[in-house]
Motif scaffolding. Structure first.
Motif, mmCIF file in Angstrom:
data_model
loop_
_atom_site.group_PDB
_atom_site.id
_atom_site.type_symbol
_atom_site.label_atom_id
_atom_site.label_comp_id
_atom_site.label_asym_id
_atom_site.label_seq_id
_atom_site.Cartn_x
_atom_site.Cartn_y
_atom_site.Cartn_z
ATOM 1 N N LEU A 24 103.729 53.186 45.462
ATOM 2 C CA LEU A 24 103.109 53.765 46.544
ATOM 3 C C LEU A 24 102.600 54.907 46.289
ATOM 4 O O LEU A 24 101.763 55.647 46.824
ATOM 5 C CB LEU A 24 104.018 53.474 47.558
ATOM 6 C CG LEU A 24 104.335 51.886 48.344
ATOM 7 C CD1 LEU A 24 105.356 51.898 49.323
ATOM 8 C CD2 LEU A 24 102.967 51.579 48.691
ATOM 9 N N TRP A 25 103.741 56.022 45.775
ATOM 10 C CA TRP A 25 103.434 57.222 45.599
ATOM 11 C C TRP A 25 102.099 57.565 44.729
ATOM 12 O O TRP A 25 101.271 58.207 44.796
ATOM 13 C CB TRP A 25 104.540 57.981 44.861
ATOM 14 C CG TRP A 25 105.832 58.514 45.987
ATOM 15 C CD1 TRP A 25 105.570 58.477 47.013
ATOM 16 C CD2 TRP A 25 107.001 58.442 45.557
ATOM 17 N NE1 TRP A 25 106.735 58.746 47.760
ATOM 18 C CE2 TRP A 25 107.677 58.825 46.791
ATOM 19 C CE3 TRP A 25 107.993 58.550 44.413
ATOM 20 C CZ2 TRP A 25 109.039 59.099 46.779
ATOM 21 C CZ3 TRP A 25 109.003 58.835 44.352
ATOM 22 C CH2 TRP A 25 109.938 59.155 45.704
ATOM 23 N N VAL A 72 109.427 54.304 53.703
ATOM 24 C CA VAL A 72 108.219 53.706 53.823
ATOM 25 C C VAL A 72 107.905 53.414 55.315
ATOM 26 O O VAL A 72 108.647 52.673 56.162
ATOM 27 C CB VAL A 72 108.263 52.324 52.947
ATOM 28 C CG1 VAL A 72 107.231 51.250 53.497
ATOM 29 C CG2 VAL A 72 108.128 52.581 51.503
ATOM 30 N N ARG A 73 106.359 53.428 55.546
ATOM 31 C CA ARG A 73 106.183 52.865 57.047
ATOM 32 C C ARG A 73 105.273 51.711 56.848
ATOM 33 O O ARG A 73 104.438 51.716 55.875
ATOM 34 C CB ARG A 73 105.152 54.030 57.740
ATOM 35 C CG ARG A 73 104.948 54.141 58.990
ATOM 36 C CD ARG A 73 104.121 55.015 59.428
ATOM 37 N NE ARG A 73 104.484 56.581 59.058
ATOM 38 C CZ ARG A 73 103.868 57.188 58.642
ATOM 39 N NH1 ARG A 73 102.480 57.049 57.996
ATOM 40 N NH2 ARG A 73 104.113 58.628 58.233
ATOM 41 N N ARG A 74 105.384 50.940 57.852
ATOM 42 C CA ARG A 74 104.589 49.581 57.841
ATOM 43 C C ARG A 74 103.732 49.716 58.919
ATOM 44 O O ARG A 74 104.011 50.087 59.970
ATOM 45 C CB ARG A 74 105.277 48.623 57.949
ATOM 46 C CG ARG A 74 104.832 47.252 57.977
ATOM 47 C CD ARG A 74 105.637 46.045 57.800
ATOM 48 N NE ARG A 74 106.374 45.921 59.210
ATOM 49 C CZ ARG A 74 107.022 44.903 59.604
ATOM 50 N NH1 ARG A 74 107.041 43.674 58.840
ATOM 51 N NH2 ARG A 74 107.681 44.870 60.956
ATOM 52 N N THR A 75 102.422 49.120 58.691
ATOM 53 C CA THR A 75 101.290 49.302 59.865
ATOM 54 C C THR A 75 100.604 47.992 59.580
ATOM 55 O O THR A 75 100.585 47.358 58.547
ATOM 56 C CB THR A 75 100.130 50.401 59.773
ATOM 57 O OG1 THR A 75 100.005 50.772 58.366
ATOM 58 C CG2 THR A 75 100.657 51.887 60.480
ATOM 59 N N ARG A 76 100.062 47.439 60.591
ATOM 60 C CA ARG A 76 99.381 45.988 61.018
ATOM 61 C C ARG A 76 97.793 46.502 60.813
ATOM 62 O O ARG A 76 97.375 47.044 61.281
ATOM 63 C CB ARG A 76 99.656 45.482 62.272
ATOM 64 C CG ARG A 76 99.621 44.041 61.988
ATOM 65 C CD ARG A 76 99.793 43.088 63.217
ATOM 66 N NE ARG A 76 99.268 41.899 62.967
ATOM 67 C CZ ARG A 76 99.798 41.067 62.672
ATOM 68 N NH1 ARG A 76 101.089 41.144 61.993
ATOM 69 N NH2 ARG A 76 99.457 39.657 62.223
ATOM 70 N N ASP A 77 97.362 45.848 59.513
ATOM 71 C CA ASP A 77 96.014 45.892 59.245
ATOM 72 C C ASP A 77 95.197 44.671 59.001
ATOM 73 O O ASP A 77 95.293 43.841 58.278
ATOM 74 C CB ASP A 77 95.835 46.558 57.849
ATOM 75 C CG ASP A 77 94.466 46.976 57.744
ATOM 76 O OD1 ASP A 77 93.437 47.032 58.426
ATOM 77 O OD2 ASP A 77 94.224 47.256 56.326
ATOM 78 N N GLN A 104 103.097 51.904 53.433
ATOM 79 C CA GLN A 104 102.730 53.633 52.919
ATOM 80 C C GLN A 104 103.716 54.465 52.658
ATOM 81 O O GLN A 104 104.964 54.317 53.631
ATOM 82 C CB GLN A 104 101.800 54.373 53.903
ATOM 83 C CG GLN A 104 100.977 55.307 53.595
ATOM 84 C CD GLN A 104 100.161 55.941 54.563
ATOM 85 O OE1 GLN A 104 100.159 55.279 55.741
ATOM 86 N NE2 GLN A 104 99.389 57.036 54.305
ATOM 87 N N ALA A 105 104.157 55.258 51.631
ATOM 88 C CA ALA A 105 105.242 56.127 51.658
ATOM 89 C C ALA A 105 105.102 57.080 52.733
ATOM 90 O O ALA A 105 104.265 57.778 53.129
ATOM 91 C CB ALA A 105 105.095 56.972 50.264
#
Lengths: 341, 115
Positions: free
Chosen positions: B15-16, B54-59, B66-67
């Motif tokens: 991720l980084w 880590v952050r989670r988003t709905r796409d 994403q870190a």
């Protein structure tokens, strides 16, 4: 035969003497620097004895009408509680004193538990990040790979070494430290940190730190926490230099301390992280006022000096300190066993 | 058998390295040499999320990850925890050298000069 009031007064006096003048004298004394182990044992005895005396004084007053001594009085009180008459035979003043001493005991215990829970949680969070950020042995230090087995290396230019005690204990060194120290000095630092972990010095220090941060306004409590912390460092120094040249650890200490002080090496203190990193500024003031004000004297140089001058107190003095610790523990116990009728 | 920590480190490093939000599938593909199942990577990602790294988003239909912060920020954060725990507070860890006073510096300098 002493009255319950006289016993309570003796217990209260013991507790006050130990908590304030005796603690202050112990914190000022440098005798323990030459013999940290007996000094730490004495500190534990002072602390335990003061706590037991403080709580015992109140209990003795509260259960006075219920029995011939503290033991039988407390037993009667428990029977009354079970029968549903917790305050039978006690005057309001005795009830109040009993409640107050229970409250003291409860606060001391709760502070300890809270501190333990907080420490465990912070340690877990720290370790979780550590696992993501550290390598076992960086490419720049392959020549020292044997030394660094099981040690985590944090990629940061500030020279630090620390240990995370507990079940999943960890020794952590920074990349800056690997650059600063020679192979022998690194080995000495690692044995110092392993000594902390193996001997569980965190458990010796924890109660003092817990009470120091919660009850720090009481005179002497905070100084006690600082003094015990220093003694634990010296004990780890002593264990680390067993069978080796103590001058190596002394040199490592001096190097790390001088690298940490911003006045000595302006380039040494700041972080390597990019200028925009939000947390970076907090890293810079290492030897700055907040830290310096909490430390009474030149602790690091004292550790260096005692490593270079290995004179130890005579055996009879060490024996006397251990004996004193036992006596201190016996005082409240003997007082609590006295009968007042 | 690969250690849990080692796997987490591989995923966060992916991720980084990408710097942009990734799906579990694209993380798995970037770690192709390891032959991991997407479900394994998903487990690791949710563990990292619960650690706050880590952050989670709905796409659309998929979740992207994403870190939260870069390696340097996290390192600085750890370092701050280490350096702030000086002396008499509840210390989580024990440091080789705690705080250094001005007296210390003077005394150590003198000692070094004498050699």
């Amino acid at each position: 035969m002493p009255t319950a009031a006289a016993l309570a007064a003796a217990l209260a006096l013991t507790s006050l003497l130990l908590a304030s003048p005796v603690s202050a004298a112990l914190a000022r004394s440098t005798w323990g620097w030459r013999a940290p182990r007996p000094a730490l044992v004495l500190w534990q005895a002072v602390c335990l004895s003061a706590g037991v005396s403080a709580v015992g004084a109140g209990v003795a007053l509260a259960v006075e009408p219920l029995g011939d001594d503290v033991g039988s009085g407390v037993r009667t009180w428990f029977r009354n509680v079970v029968d549903g008459h917790p305050f039978r035979g006690q005057t309001p003043a005795e009830i109040a004193v009993g409640a107050a001493s229970s409250a003291i005991a409860l606060v001391l215990f709760a502070v300890l538990l809270r501190s333990l829970a907080l420490t465990l949680r912070r340690r877990r969070a720290h370790r979780a990040l550590l696992v993501l950020l550290t390598d076992s042995c960086p490419a720049t230090a392959v020549d020292r790979a044997d030394l660094l087995a099981g040690v985590r290396i944090l990629d940061h230019r500030t020279a630090v070494a620390y240990s995370l005690p507990g079940w999943h204990s960890q020794v952590v060194l920074s990349a800056g430290l690997l650059d600063l120290l020679t192979r022998d000095e690194l080995a000495a630092v690692i044995s110092h940190e392993r000594a902390h972990i193996r001997s569980r010095h965190d458990l010796l220090v924890l109660p003092f730190q817990a009470w120091g941060s919660a009850l720090g306004r009481l005179p002497g409590v905070r100084q006690a926490a600082v003094a015990v912390g220093e003694l634990a460092e010296m004990l780890a120094d002593d264990i680390a230099v067993r069978g080796t040249d103590p001058r190596v650890l002394a040199r490592a200490l001096a190097k790390v301390a001088l690298a940490m002080s911003p006045a000595t090496s302006p380039a040494g203190a700041p972080a390597t992280s990019p200028a925009g990193a939000p947390a970076a500024p907090a890293v810079v003031p290492v030897g700055a006022p907040p830290a310096a004000s909490s430390v009474p004297g030149p602790v690091v140089s004292a550790r260096v000096t005692r490593l270079l001058d290995r004179r130890r107190p005579p055996r009879w003095q060490v024996a006397a300190v251990y004996a004193l610790a036992v006596v201190l523990l016996c005082v409240p116990v003997v007082l609590l066993l006295q009968s007042w009728r | 058998m690969v250690g849990r920590g080692e796997l987490e480190r591989a995923v966060i490093e992916a991720l980084w390295a990408s710097g942009t939000p990734m799906t579990a599938r694209s993380v798995t593909e970037s770690l192709a040499g390891r032959e991991l199942a997407v479900t394994t990577v998903l487990t690791v990602l949710s563990r990292l999320e619960s650690k706050g790294v880590v952050r989670r988003t709905r796409d659309g239909r998929a979740h992207t990850y994403q870190a939260v912060a870069g390696r340097a920020e996290h390192t600085a954060d750890l370092m701050r925890q280490v350096l702030e725990g000086a002396g008499d507070r509840d210390d989580v860890l024990t440091r080789f050298v705690g705080s250094v006073s001005a007296e210390d510096v003077a005394a150590l300098r003198r000692a070094l000069d004498e050699r």
